[in-house]
Every structure is written in C-alpha cells, then in structure tokens.
Write a protein that holds these residues in place. Structure first.
Motif, mmCIF file in Angstrom:
data_model
loop_
_atom_site.group_PDB
_atom_site.id
_atom_site.type_symbol
_atom_site.label_atom_id
_atom_site.label_comp_id
_atom_site.label_asym_id
_atom_site.label_seq_id
_atom_site.Cartn_x
_atom_site.Cartn_y
_atom_site.Cartn_z
ATOM 1 N N ILE A 65 0.864 -1.180 0.000
ATOM 2 C CA ILE A 65 0.000 0.000 0.000
ATOM 3 C C ILE A 65 0.896 1.223 0.000
ATOM 4 O O ILE A 65 1.649 1.454 0.951
ATOM 5 N N LEU A 66 0.817 1.994 -1.057
ATOM 6 C CA LEU A 66 1.691 3.150 -1.240
ATOM 7 C C LEU A 66 1.027 4.400 -0.682
ATOM 8 O O LEU A 66 -0.041 4.809 -1.146
ATOM 9 N N SER A 67 1.610 4.960 0.362
ATOM 10 C CA SER A 67 1.119 6.171 1.019
ATOM 11 C C SER A 67 -0.232 5.925 1.702
ATOM 12 O O SER A 67 -0.614 4.788 1.953
ATOM 13 N N HIS A 68 -0.935 7.016 1.974
ATOM 14 C CA HIS A 68 -2.169 6.954 2.775
ATOM 15 C C HIS A 68 -3.394 6.823 1.872
ATOM 16 O O HIS A 68 -3.464 7.470 0.822
ATOM 17 N N ILE A 69 -4.337 5.981 2.268
ATOM 18 C CA ILE A 69 -5.666 5.950 1.635
ATOM 19 C C ILE A 69 -6.630 6.478 2.692
ATOM 20 O O ILE A 69 -6.999 7.625 2.666
ATOM 21 N N ASN A 70 -7.041 5.628 3.617
ATOM 22 C CA ASN A 70 -7.570 6.048 4.916
ATOM 23 C C ASN A 70 -7.499 4.833 5.831
ATOM 24 O O ASN A 70 -7.399 3.690 5.367
ATOM 25 N N THR A 71 -7.535 5.069 7.113
ATOM 26 C CA THR A 71 -7.282 3.990 8.079
ATOM 27 C C THR A 71 -8.304 2.869 7.959
ATOM 28 O O THR A 71 -7.950 1.682 7.984
ATOM 29 N N GLU A 72 -9.577 3.216 7.796
ATOM 30 C CA GLU A 72 -10.625 2.195 7.708
ATOM 31 C C GLU A 72 -10.425 1.322 6.470
ATOM 32 O O GLU A 72 -10.594 0.095 6.527
ATOM 33 N N TYR A 73 -10.049 1.954 5.363
ATOM 34 C CA TYR A 73 -9.849 1.196 4.121
ATOM 35 C C TYR A 73 -8.660 0.239 4.270
ATOM 36 O O TYR A 73 -8.734 -0.932 3.898
ATOM 37 N N ILE A 74 -7.572 0.754 4.818
ATOM 38 C CA ILE A 74 -6.386 -0.082 4.994
ATOM 39 C C ILE A 74 -6.677 -1.243 5.940
ATOM 40 O O ILE A 74 -6.221 -2.368 5.725
ATOM 41 N N GLN A 75 -7.450 -0.974 6.990
ATOM 42 C CA GLN A 75 -7.821 -2.049 7.914
ATOM 43 C C GLN A 75 -8.631 -3.132 7.214
ATOM 44 O O GLN A 75 -8.480 -4.327 7.497
ATOM 45 N N LYS A 76 -9.485 -2.729 6.272
ATOM 46 C CA LYS A 76 -10.271 -3.725 5.533
ATOM 47 C C LYS A 76 -9.354 -4.573 4.649
ATOM 48 O O LYS A 76 -9.543 -5.779 4.522
ATOM 49 N N VAL A 77 -8.364 -3.928 4.034
ATOM 50 C CA VAL A 77 -7.398 -4.676 3.231
ATOM 51 C C VAL A 77 -6.685 -5.707 4.102
ATOM 52 O O VAL A 77 -6.561 -6.884 3.741
ATOM 53 N N ILE A 78 -6.224 -5.279 5.262
ATOM 54 C CA ILE A 78 -5.475 -6.163 6.156
ATOM 55 C C ILE A 78 -6.355 -7.301 6.683
ATOM 56 O O ILE A 78 -5.869 -8.412 6.936
ATOM 57 N N SER A 79 -7.663 -7.057 6.803
ATOM 58 C CA SER A 79 -8.573 -8.089 7.301
ATOM 59 C C SER A 79 -8.668 -9.288 6.367
ATOM 60 O O SER A 79 -9.129 -10.360 6.774
ATOM 61 N N THR A 80 -8.228 -9.130 5.122
ATOM 62 C CA THR A 80 -8.219 -10.260 4.187
ATOM 63 C C THR A 80 -7.142 -11.273 4.544
ATOM 64 O O THR A 80 -7.120 -12.368 3.992
ATOM 65 N N GLU A 81 -6.231 -10.876 5.436
ATOM 66 C CA GLU A 81 -5.117 -11.709 5.901
ATOM 67 C C GLU A 81 -4.067 -11.964 4.816
ATOM 68 O O GLU A 81 -3.232 -12.861 4.953
ATOM 69 N N ILE A 82 -4.105 -11.190 3.754
ATOM 70 C CA ILE A 82 -3.022 -11.238 2.769
ATOM 71 C C ILE A 82 -1.855 -10.442 3.351
ATOM 72 O O ILE A 82 -2.041 -9.313 3.803
#
Length: 346
Positions: A120-137
């Motif tokens: 993930i390059l730079s900031h998107i928003n915290t909630e969005y990044i948390q959703k990405v991380i929740s995929t466990e990739i």
C-alpha cells in the motif's frame, strides 16, 4: 460471493473465509457454502490457479492522489516494479478512487484473494487499509503508518531528518526559525514538526509560535497572506516538503527578501522543485525505498506470525544556494574575528 451470502443470509466475509479455506466459519457452514456455490455454478479460483506462470502475484494499491505524485511516489513505484520483476514475481496495480475509498470497495484481485502479498503506497484512509489487512493477505505499508493499523511499514526517519535540517540552520547562526506544513495531512509532517522542535530544544532555542504554521496549504496566495500578517519575520524557514519550500521562496522574494542573504530556507524530499529553485533539502533514496518494501513483503510472506516491524530509512542533507551564502558569510565573519584575536586587528 454476494449471491451465496444472500441465499444463506450470512455475510460475504464468511463466504470468502469458507471458499479460501480460512478459519472463522464452522465446518457445517463451510460445506453449505460450497454446496450453494456449486448449485449457482460458481467456481472459486484457488490461489494456486490464479498465479500467473506459477509465480507469486503482488498487488500494489494507492490513492489517485499518490499515483499523481510522479516525482516522489512514481520513483518508488518504478523501483518496486523493478524489484518485483527481478524476483520473478508478477505485479498487479490498482488506483483507489474517492468512491472506492468511501464505500470501502476493494479491488477484485484482493476481494477474491488472488494476491500472495500486497503493498500500500502512502495513505488511503485507516478504515480502508484495515479492511485490506482483514483479508489476511501479507501487507506492507510504504510511507504511512498509524497506531490502529497492524502491518509492517517502510518509513522515512522524519524526526531525525527534520532535526538535521534545523540543526543545519542553527549552525548558520539562525535563532529565529519558522516551520511550515500541514501536520493533519500526513503523519510524516507531524513527525517533521517534532524533529524541528527537538532540534530547537537541544540547542536551547525557544520556538516562536508566531512563526509556526501547522495548517499550511500549498497555495501561493494563502502562504503570502499568512506571511504578511505575522508579527516580525524569522531569519530561516523549515518547510515540510519541497512544494512549500518553493512557494516560501517565491513569496519571500515578492516581499523583497533576498535568499539566502536575508532569509534561509530548508525543505524536505529533494524533488524537482527544490533542485530547480536551488533549495537546501533532505534527500530520500526512493530507489532503496521500493527495494526495501519488496524485501520486507517477501520476508513477511514467509514469516506471517512474526511481530510487525517499522523500518526507518535515513535521509541526507543536500546543501544548495538557499543557505550557502549565509554559510559563507558566517565563515568569513568567524575568520575575521579569529584574525582580530590573533593579530590584535581593529
């Protein structure tokens, strides 16, 4: 997946967990999900089948804004691409627009678990990044971090970089040093303010709040109007990026100031604007940034249960004309003072 979820009255996330073999759903529910998937004619692509040419797939996502910053993030991206190809892997890129960000819509290659690792390059928003991380990739953040985000991060050592820049100005006998940045825009800018304050404190200098702008906009009129209304003027400015450094030089020259005879300027990033305007700036090795991010992601894919790591990369002061004349004048003054002391000159 949404069709299956609707038919069984469960969440789409539960469907995804079952189809990808992840824990979180009971065996009975898992079997039911596969049964409904088969009834609907749905075939979930396994990770093994989605790898191109048998190699690992790496996803790179960033906001539209980050991808538009070609002179900074563009160089990091090119370094990432080069390192990915060198390691025999495939790179899949997706820009995240405002609608996707606000609605928390993940790219299909993430939603369908087709990636072995994500950057993930730079900031998107915290909630969005948390959703990405929740995929466990396995995921590595580049030039961004937040206490609520549990992932590896590759960062610039912003505090020490700002400290070095302000210390350079103090070494030129500046005591009144201003700060310009928007600290709410990025954690990096907040950290650069902390480095600025640390340098002043370590040298026994009290920060003048009149000379600190924490909500700066990269607009010439905004900066010029602010400069005109502050009481007095510092003899040096530290700007959190090259865009503000460039605008600061432009505004000060419009006010009749000579750079650096009257005012010195330091900025951060050592991009095209600081080079063009000959502004002293902190240089970041963007090639190394991308290489280190890929290196950390490859490590994380093989060590999923290890503690998360923040890696701080150093920056280097590049001295240019925005501080050099004053430095020369200070040297001559010191030289003359030494001659007076030795030879008794008046």
């Amino acid at each position: 997946m949404q069709d299956i979820a609707n038919k069984l009255n469960i969440s789409k996330n539960a469907v995804s967990q079952a189809l990808t073999g992840k824990p979180g759903v009971s065996e009975a529910t898992r079997k039911l999900i596969f049964q409904v998937a088969e009834e609907l004619g749905y075939h979930y692509p396994s990770k093994k089948r989605t790898r191109l040419n048998g190699y690992k797939n790496i996803g790179l996502i960033a906001s539209d804004y980050a991808f538009s910053q070609k002179s900074f993030f563009g160089e990091i991206y090119l370094s990432i691409e080069k390192e990915i190809l060198k390691r025999g892997m495939n790179l899949v890129i997706q820009s995240i627009d405002e609608a996707a960000k606000e609605q928390l819509l993940l790219p299909s290659f993430i939603e369908n678990n087709q990636m072995d690792g994500l950057l993930i390059l730079s900031h998107i928003n915290t909630e969005y990044i948390q959703k990405v991380i929740s995929t466990e990739i396995p995921t590595v953040l580049i030039d961004h971090h937040h206490p609520a985000i549990r992932a590896d991060c590759i960062l610039t050592n912003n505090r020490f970089g700002a400290y070095t820049s302000v210390q350079h100005l103090i070494g030129l006998n500046h005591k009144e040093i201003g700060f310009v940045g928007n600290i709410s825009f990025s954690p990096s800018y907040q950290e650069r303010l902390e480095g600025y304050n640390m340098a002043l404190s370590d040298h026994g200098i009290n920060a003048n709040e009149d000379f600190i702008l924490k909500n700066a906009r990269e607009e010439e009129d905004f900066l010029y109007n602010w400069l005109e209304q502050i009481p007095g003027q510092p003899t040096a400015w530290f700007c959190v990026n090259d865009g503000l450094g460039f605008l600061m030089k432009t505004c000060l020259q419009k006010m009749g100031k000579k750079i650096p005879q009257d005012v010195s300027i330091c900025s951060f990033d050592n991009g095209q604007l600081s080079r063009m305007a000959q502004i002293t700036s902190m240089d970041i090795d963007l090639q190394y940034y991308g290489k280190k991010a890929v290196e950390q992601l490859c490590w994380r894919m093989e060590n999923r249960n290890e503690p998360f790591i923040e890696i701080l990369l150093p920056s280097e002061l590049i001295k240019r004309e925005s501080t050099s004349v004053l430095q020369k004048r200070t040297y001559e003054e010191n030289k003359n003072g030494l001659e007076k002391e030795i030879y008794g000159l008046d």
